[in-house]
Design a protein around this motif. Structure first.
Motif, PDB file in Angstrom:
ATOM      1  N   PHE A 167       0.838  -1.202   0.000  1.00  0.00           N
ATOM      2  CA  PHE A 167       0.000   0.000   0.000  1.00  0.00           C
ATOM      3  C   PHE A 167       0.872   1.252   0.000  1.00  0.00           C
ATOM      4  N   ARG A 168       1.943   1.255   0.813  1.00  0.00           N
ATOM      5  CA  ARG A 168       2.833   2.414   0.870  1.00  0.00           C
ATOM      6  C   ARG A 168       3.541   2.627  -0.463  1.00  0.00           C
ATOM      7  N   GLU A 169       3.951   1.547  -1.114  1.00  0.00           N
ATOM      8  CA  GLU A 169       4.607   1.673  -2.419  1.00  0.00           C
ATOM      9  C   GLU A 169       3.666   2.254  -3.460  1.00  0.00           C
ATOM     10  N   ARG A 170       2.382   1.899  -3.360  1.00  0.00           N
ATOM     11  CA  ARG A 170       1.409   2.374  -4.359  1.00  0.00           C
ATOM     12  C   ARG A 170       0.951   3.804  -4.097  1.00  0.00           C
ATOM     13  N   PHE A 171       0.676   4.141  -2.837  1.00  0.00           N
ATOM     14  CA  PHE A 171       0.057   5.428  -2.536  1.00  0.00           C
ATOM     15  C   PHE A 171       0.961   6.402  -1.770  1.00  0.00           C
ATOM     16  N   GLY A 172       2.181   5.978  -1.439  1.00  0.00           N
ATOM     17  CA  GLY A 172       3.097   6.889  -0.791  1.00  0.00           C
ATOM     18  C   GLY A 172       2.903   7.049   0.697  1.00  0.00           C
ATOM     19  N   MET A 173       2.027   6.258   1.294  1.00  0.00           N
ATOM     20  CA  MET A 173       1.813   6.287   2.736  1.00  0.00           C
ATOM     21  C   MET A 173       1.263   4.942   3.184  1.00  0.00           C
ATOM     22  N   PRO A 174       1.537   4.530   4.416  1.00  0.00           N
ATOM     23  CA  PRO A 174       0.968   3.270   4.899  1.00  0.00           C
ATOM     24  C   PRO A 174      -0.524   3.415   5.164  1.00  0.00           C
ATOM     25  N   PRO A 175      -1.275   2.318   5.227  1.00  0.00           N
ATOM     26  CA  PRO A 175      -2.722   2.411   5.466  1.00  0.00           C
ATOM     27  C   PRO A 175      -3.062   3.090   6.785  1.00  0.00           C
ATOM     28  N   THR A 176      -2.224   2.931   7.804  1.00  0.00           N
ATOM     29  CA  THR A 176      -2.493   3.598   9.085  1.00  0.00           C
ATOM     30  C   THR A 176      -2.463   5.116   8.930  1.00  0.00           C
ATOM     31  N   ALA A 177      -1.559   5.624   8.080  1.00  0.00           N
ATOM     32  CA  ALA A 177      -1.463   7.069   7.873  1.00  0.00           C
ATOM     33  C   ALA A 177      -2.688   7.600   7.137  1.00  0.00           C
ATOM     34  N   LEU A 178      -3.204   6.834   6.175  1.00  0.00           N
ATOM     35  CA  LEU A 178      -4.411   7.257   5.477  1.00  0.00           C
ATOM     36  C   LEU A 178      -5.582   7.324   6.449  1.00  0.00           C
ATOM     37  N   ARG A 179      -5.734   6.309   7.291  1.00  0.00           N
ATOM     38  CA  ARG A 179      -6.792   6.316   8.309  1.00  0.00           C
ATOM     39  C   ARG A 179      -6.637   7.529   9.239  1.00  0.00           C
ATOM     40  N   GLN A 180      -5.406   7.844   9.619  1.00  0.00           N
ATOM     41  CA  GLN A 180      -5.166   8.970  10.516  1.00  0.00           C
ATOM     42  C   GLN A 180      -5.544  10.296   9.844  1.00  0.00           C
ATOM     43  N   GLU A 181      -5.275  10.412   8.519  1.00  0.00           N
ATOM     44  CA  GLU A 181      -5.669  11.613   7.798  1.00  0.00           C
ATOM     45  C   GLU A 181      -7.183  11.776   7.778  1.00  0.00           C
ATOM     46  N   LEU A 182      -7.892  10.660   7.601  1.00  0.00           N
ATOM     47  CA  LEU A 182      -9.349  10.705   7.515  1.00  0.00           C
ATOM     48  C   LEU A 182      -9.981  11.015   8.865  1.00  0.00           C
ATOM     49  N   ASP A 183      -9.397  10.468   9.937  1.00  0.00           N
ATOM     50  CA  ASP A 183      -9.942  10.654  11.274  1.00  0.00           C
ATOM     51  C   ASP A 183      -8.798  10.800  12.263  1.00  0.00           C
ATOM     52  N   PRO A 184      -8.348  12.048  12.491  1.00  0.00           N
ATOM     53  CA  PRO A 184      -7.193  12.251  13.382  1.00  0.00           C
ATOM     54  C   PRO A 184      -7.413  11.761  14.803  1.00  0.00           C
ATOM     55  N   TYR A 185      -8.689  11.559  15.192  1.00  0.00           N
ATOM     56  CA  TYR A 185      -8.979  11.146  16.580  1.00  0.00           C
ATOM     57  C   TYR A 185      -9.225   9.657  16.703  1.00  0.00           C
ATOM     58  N   ALA A 186      -9.053   8.917  15.591  1.00  0.00           N
ATOM     59  CA  ALA A 186      -9.299   7.471  15.638  1.00  0.00           C
ATOM     60  C   ALA A 186      -8.247   6.777  16.475  1.00  0.00           C
TER      61      ALA A 186
END
Length: 279
Positions: free
Chosen positions: A260-279
């Motif tokens: 996922f990081r190779e494809r989108f430049g960030m790990p899946p945890t970082a994408l989740r954190q961007e979507l919901d910083p309080y998750a």
């Protein structure tokens, strides 16, 4: 992120149905985005990986319009456009350049080479649709009914050129049928031979269809589909990352996170954190 405009999937096909579009693009992810969009609009899509390949395929299939990247190895879009306009057989085919260029001089160079328009990257697919309609002048006329899709059967020809021409429709049929099977089971990695046999063809022929229609191998296409589905699940559901990794065919969360990081430049945890910083 590059090319993220997933809303195009909700556009109703019809006005572009049956149109023959050649996509000339060296980036696999951009090719796949355009192929998915144009297929959703019921276009007949052909692909090429550089300007020379695009010029040859334009001579062979005589598309209604060409979408072509400007910056490509081997033969760039400007050179390919000049070749097309110098050839009696292809000079009448409209060329729309795909580019991130914003400088007026770069756009003028493209128009001087014979292009009719530009579409900016990352793609806005409503803009792509409207520019196709404008230059094909189909917006005010009823669309021709799509050509009936033939049954999936393998054919052979001794003449290489004739086989390529006859295989244009078969390529699309094989590609769409295999794509449907792959999307239905993203958690499963099929044997290429078994997938080909399910479509009454062979592994080499199936990979050839994917290269012609999407510019990738079967498994490169499957990897991209898995990453797109993973991104959707991360954005639209509350499934945990382990469950998502299994849903898209990765039994190991670490391998999934790396891909996922190779494809989108960030790990899946970082994408989740961007979507919901309080998750």
């Amino acid at each position: 992120m590059r090319g993220m405009n997933d809303a195009f999937f909700s556009m109703a096909p019809g006005q572009l149905a049956g149109l023959r579009v050649l996509v000339v693009e060296d980036r696999p992810e951009d090719r796949m985005l355009l192929v998915d969009f144009l297929t959703s609009q019921d276009c007949r899509v052909y692909v090429a990986e550089d300007g020379n390949d695009g010029y040859r395929k334009a001579q062979l299939v005589q598309p209604d319009i060409i979408l072509m990247d400007v910056t490509m190895p081997v033969c760039d879009g400007l050179a390919a456009c000049r070749l097309l306009k110098a050839d009696q057989a292809t000079r009448g085919i409209p060329v729309i350049f795909l580019t991130a260029a914003s400088l007026p001089g770069e756009r003028v160079a493209g128009l001087s080479a014979g292009a009719v328009d530009y579409v900016a990257k990352p793609f806005d697919f409503e803009e792509v649709r409207l520019r196709l309609l404008i230059h094909l002048r189909v917006g005010t006329t009823p669309a021709a009914p799509p050509t009936p899709v033939p049954a999936v059967t393998e054919t052979h020809a001794d003449d290489g050129t004739s086989a390529a021409a006859a295989g244009a429709t078969l390529d699309g049929v094989l590609f769409r049928a295999a794509r449907k099977l792959l999307r239905e089971r993203l958690d499963h990695t099929p044997e290429l031979m078994a997938l080909a046999q399910a479509l009454n063809t062979n592994a080499r022929r199936l990979n050839q269809a994917f290269r012609r229609c999407a510019g990738t191998t079967v498994f490169e296409f499957l990897r991209e589909e898995r990453m797109r589905e993973a991104r959707r699940l991360l954005c639209e559901t509350s499934l945990d990352i382990q469950a998502i990794s299994q849903a898209v065919g990765y039994g190991n969360r670490g391998n999934f996170s790396t891909a996922f990081r190779e494809r989108f430049g960030m790990p899946p945890t970082a994408l989740r954190q961007e979507l919901d910083p309080y998750a």
